[in-house]
Design an enzyme around this catalytic site. Structure first.
Site, mmCIF file in Angstrom:
data_model
loop_
_atom_site.group_PDB
_atom_site.id
_atom_site.type_symbol
_atom_site.label_atom_id
_atom_site.label_comp_id
_atom_site.label_asym_id
_atom_site.label_seq_id
_atom_site.Cartn_x
_atom_site.Cartn_y
_atom_site.Cartn_z
ATOM 1 N N ASP A 123 0.866 -1.175 0.000
ATOM 2 C CA ASP A 123 0.000 0.000 0.000
ATOM 3 C C ASP A 123 0.906 1.229 0.000
ATOM 4 O O ASP A 123 2.071 1.158 0.407
ATOM 5 C CB ASP A 123 -0.888 -0.035 1.251
ATOM 6 C CG ASP A 123 -1.624 1.254 1.493
ATOM 7 O OD1 ASP A 123 -2.308 1.730 0.569
ATOM 8 O OD2 ASP A 123 -1.504 1.812 2.610
ATOM 9 N N ASN A 178 -8.854 -1.218 6.033
ATOM 10 C CA ASN A 178 -9.563 -1.319 4.760
ATOM 11 C C ASN A 178 -8.831 -2.210 3.763
ATOM 12 O O ASN A 178 -9.423 -2.669 2.790
ATOM 13 C CB ASN A 178 -9.762 0.076 4.163
ATOM 14 C CG ASN A 178 -10.660 0.945 5.012
ATOM 15 O OD1 ASN A 178 -11.758 0.547 5.377
ATOM 16 N ND2 ASN A 178 -10.187 2.134 5.356
ATOM 17 N N ASP A 228 -0.072 5.090 0.865
ATOM 18 C CA ASP A 228 -0.219 6.138 1.868
ATOM 19 C C ASP A 228 -0.105 5.592 3.289
ATOM 20 O O ASP A 228 -0.784 4.615 3.648
ATOM 21 C CB ASP A 228 -1.567 6.835 1.710
ATOM 22 C CG ASP A 228 -1.663 7.615 0.405
ATOM 23 O OD1 ASP A 228 -0.610 7.828 -0.218
ATOM 24 O OD2 ASP A 228 -2.775 8.000 0.016
#
Length: 323
Positions: free
Chosen positions: A75, A253, A77
């Site tokens: 991922d 998430n 950020d």
């Protein structure tokens, strides 16, 4: 002749040499594979203290070894980059006169709400979609690529977590592919992957016609379950064994992506991901000195405090952007 030996007439435009995004079959994502001979594909120096690197490699080093069926998915950020890469791009676009302050303030408010309250609603995802596309509608792919390259050097490079960067390099050093997986526009993700010397990037596909962004998406945002679908599709395309692969994220998430691989790792995790990782005995890396206590304080303030903080930040961002 090496890249550094080209005469001025032979110099290659780095932006023009950047590979174009290609649709990833059976996924909403687009993929950019980095050409390691491109002038853009020059990994920056591994800056930081020895403590930074030891923190990054201590737990992962025994697991990372030469294995052609394994790859690593990161991922972006708060995992690779401190904060939101899209905000840095928006700031760069704003300073170049691409849109008014109110657009970036709305994007910042949404970001603050997500980080403080710790969860997202479908309506908010639609708002993010609108704000994201508002940044680039009517502009060309070449413009975005050029500005993303400048923004990387101006503000993103210095925000890369040294520990995460060290882990990514460990995967590269044993011959494994390393991919960014992000909801950011794939063109921007590709620039970051290239500048870090990674294999490539999977990102959100913004529609463009004749090289001009339309303000619409092709497919959906590369978010949540969509990230897992993209990783699964890339694994099929390259013959990776997901049980031998690695995934890194800060966000609950991204649980679908983390749960897809045999070696998940939570980096700078939010509260829900940290609890889940500890319950399942996943690897956890946290590079945020003093951040955990601060986050607990914010969560205790509740939604009203989050809203107040976001509004205050909205006023502050005007000064930051003008400064």
């Amino acid at each position: 002749m090496s890249k550094s030996e080209h005469s001025p007439a032979e110099q290659v435009d780095p932006v023009e040499s950047m590979p174009r995004a290609e649709p990833l079959p059976e996924s909403d994502a687009s993929a950019i594979s980095v050409d390691q001979d491109s002038p853009l594909a020059a990994a920056g120096p591994l800056e930081g203290t020895s403590e930074d690197f030891q923190e990054g490699v201590a737990q992962q080093e025994p697991l990372i070894r030469e294995d052609p069926t394994a790859a690593a998915f990161f991922d972006l950020d708060n995992t690779v980059v401190q904060g939101a890469s899209l905000f840095q791009l928006a700031k760069g676009l704003y300073r170049r006169g691409f849109f008014p302050t109110r657009v970036i303030v709305k994007g910042l408010w949404l970001q603050a709400y997500f980080r403080m309250v710790g969860r997202e609603k479908p309506g908010h995802i639609e708002d993010v979609r609108g704000v994201t596309l508002g940044f680039i509608e009517g502009h060309t792919v070449t413009e975005l690529t050029e500005i993303a390259t400048e923004v990387y050097e101006e503000s993103i490079a210095e925000r890369i977590w040294p520990g995460t960067r060290a882990i990514a390099q460990m995967h590269l050093d044993v011959g494994q592919q390393v991919w960014l997986v992000t909801a950011a526009p794939v063109e921007m993700a590709g620039i970051i992957a290239a500048r870090m010397g990674l294999t490539g990037a999977l990102g959100t596909t913004a529609e463009h016609i004749d090289g001009v962004y339309t303000g619409r998406l092709k497919g959906d945002l590369l978010h949540g379950p969509a990230k897992a679908e993209a990783v699964r599709a890339l694994a099929r395309e390259h013959g990776f064994d997901l049980a031998r692969c690695f995934a890194y994220s800060d966000s609950y998430n991204d649980l679908p992506m983390l749960s897809l691989v045999g070696h998940p790792c939570a980096i700078n995790p939010d509260g829900r991901l940290l609890a889940h990782a500890e319950e399942l005995d996943w690897q956890v890396q946290d590079y945020r000195s003093g951040r955990r206590a601060a986050r607990l304080g914010l969560l205790g303030a509740g939604a009203a405090g989050a809203t107040a903080g976001a509004v205050a930040t909205g006023y502050a961002v005007r000064r930051i952007l003008r400064g």
